[in-house]
Design a protein around this motif. Structure first.
Motif, PDB file in Angstrom:
ATOM      1  N   LYS A  21       0.841  -1.631   0.234  1.00 51.81           N
ATOM      2  CA  LYS A  21       0.096  -0.120  -0.342  1.00 51.81           C
ATOM      3  C   LYS A  21       0.872   0.955  -0.995  1.00 51.81           C
ATOM      4  O   LYS A  21       2.272   1.385   1.086  1.00 51.81           O
ATOM      5  CB  LYS A  21      -0.867   0.089   1.121  1.00 51.81           C
ATOM      6  N   LYS A  22       0.501   2.303  -0.773  1.00 52.55           N
ATOM      7  CA  LYS A  22       0.954   3.227  -0.570  1.00 52.55           C
ATOM      8  C   LYS A  22       0.640   4.420   0.064  1.00 52.55           C
ATOM      9  O   LYS A  22       0.005   4.838   0.625  1.00 52.55           O
ATOM     10  CB  LYS A  22       1.269   4.545  -2.272  1.00 52.55           C
ATOM     11  N   ILE A  23       1.466   5.318   0.946  1.00 52.98           N
ATOM     12  CA  ILE A  23       1.939   6.393   1.576  1.00 52.98           C
ATOM     13  C   ILE A  23       1.012   7.584   0.803  1.00 52.98           C
ATOM     14  O   ILE A  23       1.738   7.880  -0.047  1.00 52.98           O
ATOM     15  CB  ILE A  23       2.794   6.637   2.703  1.00 52.98           C
ATOM     16  N   THR A  24      -0.224   8.165   1.608  1.00 49.63           N
ATOM     17  CA  THR A  24      -0.772   8.938   0.368  1.00 49.63           C
ATOM     18  C   THR A  24      -0.599  10.568   1.264  1.00 49.63           C
ATOM     19  O   THR A  24      -0.972  11.439   1.220  1.00 49.63           O
ATOM     20  CB  THR A  24      -2.012   9.290   0.641  1.00 49.63           C
ATOM     21  N   ARG A  25      -0.218   9.968   3.041  1.00 52.91           N
ATOM     22  CA  ARG A  25      -0.648  11.325   3.879  1.00 52.91           C
ATOM     23  C   ARG A  25       0.476  11.155   5.053  1.00 52.91           C
ATOM     24  O   ARG A  25       0.484   9.952   5.579  1.00 52.91           O
ATOM     25  CB  ARG A  25      -2.084  11.829   4.394  1.00 52.91           C
ATOM     26  N   VAL A  26       1.384  11.969   5.688  1.00 50.98           N
ATOM     27  CA  VAL A  26       2.076  11.601   6.704  1.00 50.98           C
ATOM     28  C   VAL A  26       1.882  13.269   7.921  1.00 50.98           C
ATOM     29  O   VAL A  26       2.186  14.316   7.375  1.00 50.98           O
ATOM     30  CB  VAL A  26       4.104  11.860   6.337  1.00 50.98           C
ATOM     31  N   ILE A  27       1.944  12.604   9.212  1.00 45.12           N
ATOM     32  CA  ILE A  27       2.319  13.728   9.800  1.00 45.12           C
ATOM     33  C   ILE A  27       3.371  13.299  10.976  1.00 45.12           C
ATOM     34  O   ILE A  27       3.025  12.563  11.294  1.00 45.12           O
ATOM     35  CB  ILE A  27       0.956  14.389  10.837  1.00 45.12           C
ATOM     36  N   ILE A  28       4.311  14.443  11.080  1.00 47.57           N
ATOM     37  CA  ILE A  28       5.395  13.426  11.407  1.00 47.57           C
ATOM     38  C   ILE A  28       5.929  14.424  12.701  1.00 47.57           C
ATOM     39  O   ILE A  28       5.473  15.538  12.384  1.00 47.57           O
ATOM     40  CB  ILE A  28       7.074  13.547  11.001  1.00 47.57           C
ATOM     41  N   ALA A  29       5.896  14.073  13.688  1.00 48.22           N
ATOM     42  CA  ALA A  29       5.270  15.233  15.373  1.00 48.22           C
ATOM     43  C   ALA A  29       6.647  15.902  15.429  1.00 48.22           C
ATOM     44  O   ALA A  29       7.686  15.525  14.872  1.00 48.22           O
ATOM     45  CB  ALA A  29       5.280  14.914  16.670  1.00 48.22           C
ATOM     46  N   ASP A  30       6.361  17.386  15.828  1.00 46.10           N
ATOM     47  CA  ASP A  30       7.317  18.492  15.015  1.00 46.10           C
ATOM     48  C   ASP A  30       8.532  17.817  17.294  1.00 46.10           C
ATOM     49  O   ASP A  30       8.481  18.685  18.591  1.00 46.10           O
ATOM     50  CB  ASP A  30       6.900  19.782  15.784  1.00 46.10           C
TER      51      ASP A  30
END
Length: 232
Positions: A21-30
């Motif tokens: 499956k392809k990664i379509t959205r990413v949120i990385i914590a600051d």
């Protein structure tokens, strides 16, 4: 803290639900204490649009192999945990995020959405985990310094007995040494020594052949049993 069974359960959950499956959205914590060596924005840009090829583990470390490097890696620390929305993934009790909390959790350090809508989050309440983006996770610390994995790369009985004969330290700290055997933490060490009827303060080099064999069997049985019970 999470030990081999919890991390292996997370790896298998990813393997069963996320491969191809392809990664379509990413949120990385600051959060520079947990996100190690790269900015949140660079991390996000480096993995979005890539496909998850496999989920790998050594000791208490997990990483996602994508269709091209670099790869996200996770050192679980004291309270790291993988969540997949709508999928039951066993988590260490001190890691648990309540179902009533927002999604992704306020403790999420790494969040991805896949092309079928599935969402995955790595959380850490206590901020002792490390999330890294690495070209080759096995070639750098901490994974490069780990000993053989207790579940996936067990020593033979003879190799184990020979290695113990050279160790002048007490047996429990040796089992906890991730450079000797990776994946064994405090509760697994206690359990395997109890099952093998070996005192934690006995010197490793003083173990008899019979004790070495009993400990070897105990490590195999306990890690297998605890891993599969955790997975179930």
């Amino acid at each position: 803290m999470p030990e081999l069974p919890e991390v292996e359960a997370a790896r298998r959950a990813i393997e069963d639900n996320c491969l191809g499956k392809k990664i379509t959205r990413v949120i990385i914590a600051d959060d520079t204490k947990v996100i190690d060596g790269i900015s949140a924005s660079d991390f996000q840009n480096s993995i979005i649009g890539k496909t998850i090829v496999s989920a790998c583990r050594k000791g208490k470390n997990l990483w996602l192999e994508l269709d091209s490097p670099p790869f996200p890696s996770f050192q679980f620390g004291m309270a790291g945990a993988i969540y997949i929305k709508g999928v039951a993934v066993t988590k260490y009790k001190r890691s648990a995020v309540k179902e009533s909390e927002e999604w992704p959790s306020k403790y999420s350090k790494f969040f991805i959405e896949l092309d079928d809508g599935l969402e995955v989050s790595f959380t850490d309440k206590r901020r002792f985990a490390k999330v890294r983006l690495l070209e080759n996770p096995v070639s750098v610390r901490p994974i490069s310094e780990l000993g053989p994995d207790a579940l996936l790369e067990p020593m033979t009985v003879d190799e184990f007995a020979t290695s113990l004969a050279k160790k002048k330290m007490t047996i429990k700290p040796l089992l906890l040494d991730q450079g000797y055997i990776s994946g064994i933490g405090n509760w697994i060490a206690d359990e395997v020594l109890y099952q093998a009827r070996i005192h934690p303060l006995q010197t490793a080099s003083s173990l008899s052949k019979e004790q070495c064999e009993a400990l070897h069997t105990s490590i195999k049985e306990v890690t297998l049993l605890k891993t599969y019970k955790t997975w179930e």
